[in-house]
Design a protein around this motif. Structure first.
Motif, PDB file in Angstrom:
ATOM      1  N   ALA A   2      32.445  17.717  60.897  1.00 14.44           N
ATOM      2  CA  ALA A   2      31.636  17.008  62.253  1.00 14.44           C
ATOM      3  C   ALA A   2      30.429  17.061  61.769  1.00 14.44           C
ATOM      4  CB  ALA A   2      31.905  17.834  63.564  1.00 14.44           C
ATOM      5  N   GLU A   3      29.696  18.186  61.200  1.00 14.42           N
ATOM      6  CA  GLU A   3      28.169  18.108  60.877  1.00 14.42           C
ATOM      7  C   GLU A   3      27.943  16.978  59.838  1.00 14.42           C
ATOM      8  OE1 GLU A   3      30.213  21.037  59.817  1.00 14.42           O
ATOM      9  OE2 GLU A   3      30.127  21.455  61.764  1.00 14.42           O
ATOM     10  N   GLY A   4      28.971  16.595  59.113  1.00 14.50           N
ATOM     11  CA  GLY A   4      28.761  15.664  57.999  1.00 14.50           C
ATOM     12  C   GLY A   4      28.769  14.157  58.438  1.00 14.50           C
ATOM     13  N   VAL A   5      29.373  14.033  59.716  1.00 11.53           N
ATOM     14  CA  VAL A   5      29.190  12.726  60.163  1.00 11.53           C
ATOM     15  C   VAL A   5      28.170  12.138  60.475  1.00 11.53           C
ATOM     16  CG1 VAL A   5      30.194  11.270  62.189  1.00 11.53           C
ATOM     17  CG2 VAL A   5      31.716  12.801  61.176  1.00 11.53           C
ATOM     18  N   ALA A   6      27.155  12.883  61.253  1.00 13.88           N
ATOM     19  CA  ALA A   6      25.826  12.481  61.476  1.00 13.88           C
ATOM     20  C   ALA A   6      24.912  12.128  60.377  1.00 13.88           C
ATOM     21  CB  ALA A   6      25.097  13.266  62.378  1.00 13.88           C
ATOM     22  N   ALA A   7      25.191  13.157  59.279  1.00 14.95           N
ATOM     23  CA  ALA A   7      24.042  12.839  58.239  1.00 14.95           C
ATOM     24  C   ALA A   7      24.755  11.518  57.184  1.00 14.95           C
ATOM     25  CB  ALA A   7      24.397  14.002  57.279  1.00 14.95           C
ATOM     26  N   SER A   8      25.990  11.675  57.342  1.00  9.92           N
ATOM     27  CA  SER A   8      26.659  10.407  56.529  1.00  9.92           C
ATOM     28  C   SER A   8      26.315   8.965  57.108  1.00  9.92           C
ATOM     29  CB  SER A   8      28.264  10.447  56.439  1.00  9.92           C
ATOM     30  OG  SER A   8      28.566  11.509  55.655  1.00  9.92           O
ATOM     31  N   SER A   9      26.298   8.931  58.557  1.00  8.21           N
ATOM     32  CA  SER A   9      26.005   7.964  59.403  1.00  8.21           C
ATOM     33  C   SER A   9      24.462   7.544  59.066  1.00  8.21           C
ATOM     34  CB  SER A   9      26.107   7.985  60.664  1.00  8.21           C
ATOM     35  OG  SER A   9      26.071   6.914  61.428  1.00  8.21           O
ATOM     36  N   ALA A  10      23.683   8.499  59.001  1.00  7.14           N
ATOM     37  CA  ALA A  10      22.165   8.373  59.082  1.00  7.14           C
ATOM     38  C   ALA A  10      21.880   7.778  57.367  1.00  7.14           C
ATOM     39  CB  ALA A  10      21.436   9.490  59.103  1.00  7.14           C
ATOM     40  N   ALA A  11      22.601   8.377  56.239  1.00  8.52           N
ATOM     41  CA  ALA A  11      22.405   7.694  54.967  1.00  8.52           C
ATOM     42  C   ALA A  11      22.856   6.458  54.703  1.00  8.52           C
ATOM     43  CB  ALA A  11      23.165   8.613  54.018  1.00  8.52           C
ATOM     44  N   LEU A  12      23.843   5.945  55.599  1.00  4.71           N
ATOM     45  CA  LEU A  12      24.382   4.516  55.503  1.00  4.71           C
ATOM     46  C   LEU A  12      23.261   3.590  55.969  1.00  4.71           C
ATOM     47  CD1 LEU A  12      28.209   4.998  56.129  1.00  4.71           C
ATOM     48  CD2 LEU A  12      27.179   4.179  54.181  1.00  4.71           C
ATOM     49  N   GLU A  13      22.817   4.240  57.223  1.00  5.54           N
ATOM     50  CA  GLU A  13      21.586   3.436  57.768  1.00  5.54           C
ATOM     51  C   GLU A  13      20.576   3.187  56.886  1.00  5.54           C
ATOM     52  OE1 GLU A  13      21.623   1.500  60.605  1.00  5.54           O
ATOM     53  OE2 GLU A  13      24.063   2.131  61.005  1.00  5.54           O
ATOM     54  N   ARG A  14      20.053   4.145  56.353  1.00  8.28           N
ATOM     55  CA  ARG A  14      19.012   3.983  55.340  1.00  8.28           C
ATOM     56  C   ARG A  14      19.289   2.957  54.094  1.00  8.28           C
ATOM     57  NH1 ARG A  14      18.825   9.318  56.440  1.00  8.28           N
ATOM     58  NH2 ARG A  14      19.437  10.084  54.714  1.00  8.28           N
ATOM     59  N   LEU A  15      20.715   3.260  53.672  1.00 11.76           N
ATOM     60  CA  LEU A  15      21.027   2.288  52.506  1.00 11.76           C
ATOM     61  C   LEU A  15      21.156   0.663  53.021  1.00 11.76           C
ATOM     62  CD1 LEU A  15      23.878   4.422  51.135  1.00 11.76           C
ATOM     63  CD2 LEU A  15      21.626   3.838  50.045  1.00 11.76           C
ATOM     64  N   TRP A  16      21.515   0.715  54.278  1.00  9.12           N
ATOM     65  CA  TRP A  16      21.538  -0.787  54.721  1.00  9.12           C
ATOM     66  C   TRP A  16      20.252  -1.427  55.114  1.00  9.12           C
ATOM     67  CZ3 TRP A  16      25.026  -4.407  55.625  1.00  9.12           C
ATOM     68  CH2 TRP A  16      24.732  -5.421  56.506  1.00  9.12           C
ATOM     69  N   GLU A  17      19.388  -0.536  55.674  1.00  9.40           N
ATOM     70  CA  GLU A  17      17.861  -0.856  55.673  1.00  9.40           C
ATOM     71  C   GLU A  17      17.166  -1.190  54.518  1.00  9.40           C
ATOM     72  OE1 GLU A  17      16.325   2.252  58.160  1.00  9.40           O
ATOM     73  OE2 GLU A  17      17.657   1.553  59.872  1.00  9.40           O
ATOM     74  N   GLY A  18      17.738  -0.552  53.259  1.00 11.78           N
ATOM     75  CA  GLY A  18      16.984  -1.102  51.958  1.00 11.78           C
ATOM     76  C   GLY A  18      17.795  -1.813  51.259  1.00 11.78           C
TER      77      GLY A  18
END
Length: 113
Positions: A2-18
């Motif tokens: 469960a802790e990894g979900v938020a971190a993974s989601s945030a990383a995907l958002e940064r990749l998308w924005e980049g």
């Protein structure tokens, strides 16, 4: 998980924005499976699956989408959205058509089903 979900989601958002769409397409596979293993509600996962399926379609990633359809259909079945509880047939795929298509393609991906 469960802790990894938020971190993974945030990383995907940064990749998308980049603009790292290739990485988004690849890393979303991992995110979806981490989410599934987390034990969290399936409704947000279903929403993310639909977004990912649309993204694959938009970027013409038919193979990536096709490989993931059994997983997507499994989630749909678990949510009670298919009349077929055991067969992978419903919103995302038809099991018999899927198998026939991959057999014709003589694909190694069929071995994962």
């Amino acid at each position: 998980y469960a802790e990894g979900v938020a971190a993974s989601s945030a990383a995907l958002e940064r990749l998308w924005e980049g603009g790292a769409i290739d990485n988004v397409l690849l890393d979303t596979n991992t995110y979806l499976r981490i989410y599934f293993c987390s034990g969290l509600q399936l409704a947000p996962l279903e929403r993310d699956i639909k977004r990912y399926a649309d993204l694959c379609s938009d970027y013409q990633q038919e193979v990536m989408l096709s490989i993931n359809l059994p997983f997507f259909q499994m989630i749909s079945n678990l949510m009670g959205k298919s009349d077929h509880t055991v067969d992978l047939t419903g919103e995302f795929m038809n099991q018999e058509e899927y198998i026939t298509t991959w057999k014709k393609a003589n694909s190694a991906a069929l071995q994962m089903v």
